[in-house]
Design an enzyme around this catalytic site. Structure first.
Site, mmCIF file in Angstrom:
data_model
loop_
_atom_site.group_PDB
_atom_site.id
_atom_site.type_symbol
_atom_site.label_atom_id
_atom_site.label_comp_id
_atom_site.label_asym_id
_atom_site.label_seq_id
_atom_site.Cartn_x
_atom_site.Cartn_y
_atom_site.Cartn_z
ATOM 1 N N GLY A 1 -20.380 64.472 -43.712
ATOM 2 C CA GLY A 1 -21.119 63.820 -42.900
ATOM 3 C C GLY A 1 -21.717 62.953 -43.748
ATOM 4 C CB THR A 2 -21.730 63.047 -47.741
ATOM 5 O OG1 THR A 2 -20.025 62.424 -47.622
ATOM 6 C CG2 THR A 2 -22.064 64.009 -47.880
ATOM 7 N N GLY A 3 -19.751 61.087 -45.621
ATOM 8 C CA GLY A 3 -18.896 59.063 -45.728
ATOM 9 C C GLY A 3 -19.952 58.784 -44.911
ATOM 10 C CB CYS A 4 -20.939 59.780 -40.565
ATOM 11 S SG CYS A 4 -19.504 60.783 -40.712
HETATM 12 O O1 PXL Z 1 -17.124 62.978 -41.345
HETATM 13 C C1 PXL Z 1 -16.496 62.597 -40.492
HETATM 14 C C2 PXL Z 1 -17.122 62.506 -39.077
HETATM 15 C C3 PXL Z 1 -16.765 60.891 -38.600
HETATM 16 N N1 PXL Z 1 -17.285 60.931 -36.991
HETATM 17 C C4 PXL Z 1 -17.802 62.444 -36.180
HETATM 18 C C5 PXL Z 1 -17.355 63.568 -37.073
HETATM 19 C C6 PXL Z 1 -16.953 64.023 -38.356
HETATM 20 C C7 PXL Z 1 -16.311 65.075 -38.799
HETATM 21 O O2 PXL Z 1 -17.216 65.961 -38.310
HETATM 22 O O3 PXL Z 1 -16.887 64.540 -36.410
HETATM 23 C C8 PXL Z 1 -17.799 62.261 -35.445
#
Ligand code: PXL
Length: 270
Positions: free
Chosen positions: A214-217
């Site tokens: 989730g670092t990119g998020c």
């Molecule tokens: O990290 C990408 C990502 C984006 N969105 C959702 C995710 C993930 C990765 O697990 O679950 C909902």
């Protein structure tokens, strides 16, 4: 009276383990002083490193979430993450164009695959992502794998990253931030930004042995929050880079039933 924070809308999927997706976005936006709204595109049943099941939302409910929020709130910036499939991308684009959002800064994180390897975007949706959505963005934030898919290039060095960011930026008429954290042979985590005709590097120390997702998020949500606060793009990326780097270096560790679990610390104080 409290000053009212800038509002950021995230259009993304739910990560049940709360490290990525909508949950990561809302934590990031809150930590950085924004007020987050969310339009859910999908529900991903997962733990860090393992995607178990995915349900994509029906286009009509995605469109309705975006419509009601944009009609009611003075949104300052929008972030899009996991959209999941062609129908979902096309409904987001349709609603974007139909609403007053078209003038807002849009950060598109072209999510394709989860950190643990689960596919988060249907193969046949890539052409819609590229042709319909990416050109609407102020900035796109691919990681190296996503940049390779978008460009067809093989990325092995910082020079490759820079050339790819420029190529994608010129092709789609958007700014491009390619995250080089997975580049081998470097002690730093360096990301390259192509913006307004020139290249800039953003560098932070690399944290070794950390298995967060989730670092990119969080990174793209932090950029959107900076833009909603009125920062210029470079300043927004710079602050977001520092935020994410601290969230990684101060990560949490638990011993779970299936092994060690790491998670980003979004509420570090810096
Ligand atoms: O990290 C990408 C990502 C984006 N969105 C959702 C995710 C993930 C990765 O697990 O679950 C909902």
């Amino acid at each position: 009276m409290q000053p009212s924070p800038p509002i950021i809308l995230t259009i993304a999927g739910s990560d049940s383990s709360a490290g990525a997706g909508i949950q990561a976005d809302l934590k990031t936006i809150s930590a950085l002083g924004g007020y987050g709204l969310s339009a859910l595109t999908s529900v991903v049943s997962e733990t860090p490193g393992h995607v178990s099941a995915i349900r994509l939302m029906e286009p009509d409910i995605i469109e309705d979430q975006i419509r009601v929020l944009l009609e009611a709130f003075p949104v300052g910036a929008v972030k899009m993450g996991m959209l999941g499939g062609s129908a979902q991308i096309l409904s987001v684009v349709k609603q974007w164009k139909a609403s007053s959002a078209a003038g807002l800064p849009l950060v598109v994180d072209p999510v394709m695959v989860a950190t643990g390897g689960g596919r988060l975007l249907e193969e046949d949706a890539i052409s819609h992502l590229v042709n319909a959505l990416i050109p609407l963005a102020r900035i796109i934030t691919p990681n190296m794998d996503e940049a390779q898919v978008l460009s067809g290039d093989v990325l092995r060095s910082r020079d490759d990253l820079a050339a790819c960011a420029e190529k994608l930026g010129r092709r789609y008429g958007v700014s491009v931030l390619i995250k080089g954290g997975h580049l081998a042979d470097h002690e730093d985590a360096s990301d390259v930004l192509w913006d307004a005709g020139s290249l800039h590097w953003f560098t932070a120390p690399r944290s070794l042995g950390v298995h967060t997702h989730g670092t990119g998020c969080a990174y793209s949500a932090a950029i959107a929050t900076g833009l909603a606060r009125g920062l210029g793009l470079h300043e927004a990326v710079n602050e977001a880079k520092q935020f994410i780097s601290r969230a990684i270096s101060t990560h949490f560790t638990w011993l779970g039933n299936k092994g060690t679990i790491h998670a980003l610390n979004h509420f570090h104080s810096s």
